[in-house]
Design a protein around this motif. Structure first.
Motif, PDB file in Angstrom:
ATOM      1  N   ALA A  51       0.844  -1.197   0.000  1.00 22.30           N
ATOM      2  CA  ALA A  51       0.000   0.000   0.000  1.00 22.30           C
ATOM      3  C   ALA A  51       0.880   1.249   0.000  1.00 22.30           C
ATOM      4  O   ALA A  51       1.966   1.256   0.596  1.00 22.30           O
ATOM      5  N   ARG A  52       0.373   2.294  -0.694  1.00 22.17           N
ATOM      6  CA  ARG A  52       1.131   3.547  -0.791  1.00 22.17           C
ATOM      7  C   ARG A  52       0.236   4.725  -0.445  1.00 22.17           C
ATOM      8  O   ARG A  52      -0.956   4.730  -0.772  1.00 22.17           O
ATOM      9  N   CYS A  53       0.781   5.684   0.250  1.00 25.05           N
ATOM     10  CA  CYS A  53       0.041   6.897   0.599  1.00 25.05           C
ATOM     11  C   CYS A  53      -0.331   7.644  -0.681  1.00 25.05           C
ATOM     12  O   CYS A  53       0.516   7.830  -1.578  1.00 25.05           O
ATOM     13  N   GLU A  54      -1.603   8.074  -0.761  1.00 25.11           N
ATOM     14  CA  GLU A  54      -2.053   8.764  -1.976  1.00 25.11           C
ATOM     15  C   GLU A  54      -1.581  10.207  -2.024  1.00 25.11           C
ATOM     16  O   GLU A  54      -1.771  10.884  -3.037  1.00 25.11           O
ATOM     17  N   ASN A  55      -0.974  10.691  -0.975  1.00 26.75           N
ATOM     18  CA  ASN A  55      -0.415  12.044  -0.965  1.00 26.75           C
ATOM     19  C   ASN A  55       0.927  12.014  -1.692  1.00 26.75           C
ATOM     20  O   ASN A  55       1.887  11.423  -1.203  1.00 26.75           O
ATOM     21  N   PRO A  56       1.037  12.657  -2.878  1.00 26.24           N
ATOM     22  CA  PRO A  56       2.289  12.598  -3.656  1.00 26.24           C
ATOM     23  C   PRO A  56       3.480  13.142  -2.886  1.00 26.24           C
ATOM     24  O   PRO A  56       4.615  12.692  -3.084  1.00 26.24           O
ATOM     25  N   ALA A  57       3.230  14.107  -2.012  1.00 24.24           N
ATOM     26  CA  ALA A  57       4.335  14.690  -1.252  1.00 24.24           C
ATOM     27  C   ALA A  57       4.870  13.738  -0.195  1.00 24.24           C
ATOM     28  O   ALA A  57       5.980  13.940   0.305  1.00 24.24           O
ATOM     29  N   CYS A  58       4.089  12.745   0.136  1.00 22.61           N
ATOM     30  CA  CYS A  58       4.513  11.778   1.156  1.00 22.61           C
ATOM     31  C   CYS A  58       5.004  10.493   0.495  1.00 22.61           C
ATOM     32  O   CYS A  58       6.173  10.148   0.581  1.00 22.61           O
ATOM     33  N   HIS A  60       4.555   7.465   1.281  1.00 27.46           N
ATOM     34  CA  HIS A  60       4.951   6.366   2.174  1.00 27.46           C
ATOM     35  C   HIS A  60       4.393   5.046   1.640  1.00 27.46           C
ATOM     36  O   HIS A  60       3.206   4.943   1.305  1.00 27.46           O
ATOM     37  N   THR A  61       5.243   4.032   1.537  1.00 26.28           N
ATOM     38  CA  THR A  61       4.850   2.726   1.001  1.00 26.28           C
ATOM     39  C   THR A  61       5.226   1.634   1.992  1.00 26.28           C
ATOM     40  O   THR A  61       6.300   1.686   2.607  1.00 26.28           O
ATOM     41  N   ALA A  62       4.323   0.666   2.171  1.00 24.64           N
ATOM     42  CA  ALA A  62       4.562  -0.391   3.155  1.00 24.64           C
ATOM     43  C   ALA A  62       4.042  -1.718   2.644  1.00 24.64           C
ATOM     44  O   ALA A  62       3.051  -1.785   1.911  1.00 24.64           O
ATOM     45  N   ILE A  63       4.729  -2.789   3.031  1.00 22.87           N
ATOM     46  CA  ILE A  63       4.306  -4.151   2.736  1.00 22.87           C
ATOM     47  C   ILE A  63       3.574  -4.700   3.952  1.00 22.87           C
ATOM     48  O   ILE A  63       4.023  -4.539   5.083  1.00 22.87           O
ATOM     49  N   PRO A 370      -5.245   5.219   8.143  1.00 22.20           N
ATOM     50  CA  PRO A 370      -4.564   6.217   7.310  1.00 22.20           C
ATOM     51  C   PRO A 370      -3.051   6.036   7.331  1.00 22.20           C
ATOM     52  O   PRO A 370      -2.501   5.225   8.084  1.00 22.20           O
ATOM     53  N   CYS A 371      -2.398   6.823   6.536  1.00 19.20           N
ATOM     54  CA  CYS A 371      -0.943   6.828   6.464  1.00 19.20           C
ATOM     55  C   CYS A 371      -0.363   7.235   7.819  1.00 19.20           C
ATOM     56  O   CYS A 371      -0.786   8.250   8.395  1.00 19.20           O
ATOM     57  N   PRO A 372       0.600   6.494   8.357  1.00 16.05           N
ATOM     58  CA  PRO A 372       1.181   6.852   9.648  1.00 16.05           C
ATOM     59  C   PRO A 372       2.047   8.105   9.604  1.00 16.05           C
ATOM     60  O   PRO A 372       2.371   8.666  10.652  1.00 16.05           O
ATOM     61  N   CYS A 373       2.391   8.536   8.379  1.00 17.57           N
ATOM     62  CA  CYS A 373       3.270   9.712   8.253  1.00 17.57           C
ATOM     63  C   CYS A 373       2.492  11.020   8.111  1.00 17.57           C
ATOM     64  O   CYS A 373       2.818  12.012   8.776  1.00 17.57           O
ATOM     65  N   CYS A 374       1.433  11.016   7.272  1.00 17.20           N
ATOM     66  CA  CYS A 374       0.729  12.276   7.017  1.00 17.20           C
ATOM     67  C   CYS A 374      -0.775  12.192   7.244  1.00 17.20           C
ATOM     68  O   CYS A 374      -1.464  13.214   7.190  1.00 17.20           O
ATOM     69  N   GLY A 375      -1.315  11.013   7.467  1.00 14.35           N
ATOM     70  CA  GLY A 375      -2.742  10.883   7.733  1.00 14.35           C
ATOM     71  C   GLY A 375      -3.611  10.726   6.503  1.00 14.35           C
ATOM     72  O   GLY A 375      -4.836  10.582   6.628  1.00 14.35           O
TER      73      GLY A 375
END
Length: 402
Positions: A51-58, A60-63, A370-375
């Motif tokens: 999964a990858r954060c949909e925020n282009p500036a972030c 964040h990708t995780a397995i 949500p994304c743990p980095c930016c929400g």
């Protein structure tokens, strides 16, 4: 770099093969399946997704690897508990709730282990029938109450200790459903009354089960298959004190939910209680209920094979329901009973969550968290099947050698 936290899965992966070989003739198929499920949980063996954060500036990708969803797995119960609590939250009533515990005497625990499905079922039925009967007695409460019951089979040290936890509202509906009957502040009746009735019901049920040939006996208990021998074995249990506890009422619905979240989907030991593991032993924290204060938490060390044996003592028969609802909370008429109770208590049903009523269809690719980095939302960009690794790989970070 911090070491990853120790898990039951690590212990089973490291010591499970040797334990299986040493106990080849003494392990059930259900136990083997539980071991296999926990060992493979959240590994490539079960597949997963990226999964990858949909925020282009972030970005964040995780397995994430799939979970086994086995009800004995320490890692899989958090999500199941949250789902179950969300369903129960709307059913709470604005009344005191009591916590009642019925315990099976130590003399019956070996018989219970050899007859899990039958005796555990009787234990839950006897506890429920006792509570419902006391509540229905006009000399006590004279009302129909609701019960949520949870079977636990372990003590803090993972020994075999079958008991039933109950959450009971402080009151119930009158027999004509025309009014709400509130209980006294210290529950329905003294626990000694509950214990005597529980003892009588449980022993009568065991005698009936024996008469119908539903109980099996092995090893040192094989002689109990004889009816007269079993009656002699049961007789002293009619004169000892059976343990029933009734704790102080919860302060409010929030405490009830916190209690339920701790107890409904608990397993014999959580990963948080594990301290250390090596080839010689497993160290874990346990609570000594004979001691008061902070000193009641102690550390126990067991040989890996003994740790696995104790953990597998608590594998339930397939299809056995360890969470049950009785009385007003029985599935057949729960919604109607709760609606009647709310009307009599003059309280409105909880407002529906507007987020759950959105007309827009949810994106099946979006993860619930949500994304743990930016929400922002996390979107699944790849799925991979059992036994496979994802095609996506994290980009190695550059090392500054200047």
């Amino acid at each position: 770099m911090a070491r990853p936290a120790l898990e039951v899965a690590d212990i089973l992966r490291d010591h499970g093969p040797a334990w299986r070989e040493a106990n080849r003739k003494h392990v059930s198929l259900d136990q083997l399946k539980v071991m296999s499920a926990i060992e493979r949980c959240r590994t490539a063996a079960l597949g997963g997704h990226v999964a990858r954060c949909e925020n282009p500036a972030c970005g964040h990708t995780a397995i994430a690897y799939n979970s086994c969803r086995n009800r004995h797995c320490p890692k899989c119960q958090g999500a199941a508990s949250r789902r179950w609590l969300a369903e129960r939250e709307a059913e709470l009533l604005p009344v005191p709730y009591f916590h009642v515990v019925y315990t099976l005497p130590s003399e019956l625990r070996d018989i219970a282990y050899q007859n899990k499905r039958v005796v555990y079922d009787l234990l839950m039925k006897a506890a429920a029938e006792t509570t419902l009967a006391i509540a229905a007695d006009p000399k006590r409460l004279g009302a129909r109450i609701g019960i949520t019951a949870v079977l636990h089979t372990w003590g803090s040290a993972m020994t075999h200790h079958p008991h039933v936890h109950m959450v009971v509202p402080g009151g119930g509906l009158s027999f004509d459903s025309g009014r709400w009957v509130a209980s006294r502040s210290n529950f329905l009746v003294h626990v000694n009354v509950l214990a005597r009735l529980f003892r009588g019901k449980m022993l009568a049920m065991l005698m009936d089960a024996h008469h119908c040939g539903k109980l099996k006996f092995f090893n040192t208990h094989a002689g109990l298959a004889d009816k007269r021998t079993f009656k002699r074995f049961i007789a002293p249990l009619r004169h000892i004190k059976w343990v029933v506890h009734c704790k102080a009422p919860f302060a409010g619905p929030e405490q009830v939910l916190r209690y339920l979240s701790r107890y409904t989907h608990r397993v014999a030991i959580s990963n948080r209680r594990l301290v250390a593991a090596d080839g010689d032993g497993i160290a874990f924290r346990w609570k000594d209920y004979r001691t008061n204060g902070p000193g009641r938490w102690k550390t126990m060390r067991l040989h890996p094979h003994e740790f696995i044996r104790r953990f597998l003592l608590h594998v339930l028969p397939r299809g056995f329901h360890r969470i049950r609802h009785y009385g007003l909370f029985a599935n057949a008429h729960r919604a109607e009973s709760i609606a009647t109770a709310r009307a009599l208590l003059d309280v409105a049903a909880p407002a529906a969550d507007p987020q759950k009523q959105s007309d827009a269809a949810p994106d099946p690719r979006a993860l619930p968290r949500p994304c743990p980095c930016c929400g922002a939302r996390m979107i699944v960009i790849e799925t991979f099947t059992r036994g496979c690794e994802p095609r996506w790989r994290p980009t190695p970070s550059r090392v500054d050698t200047s």
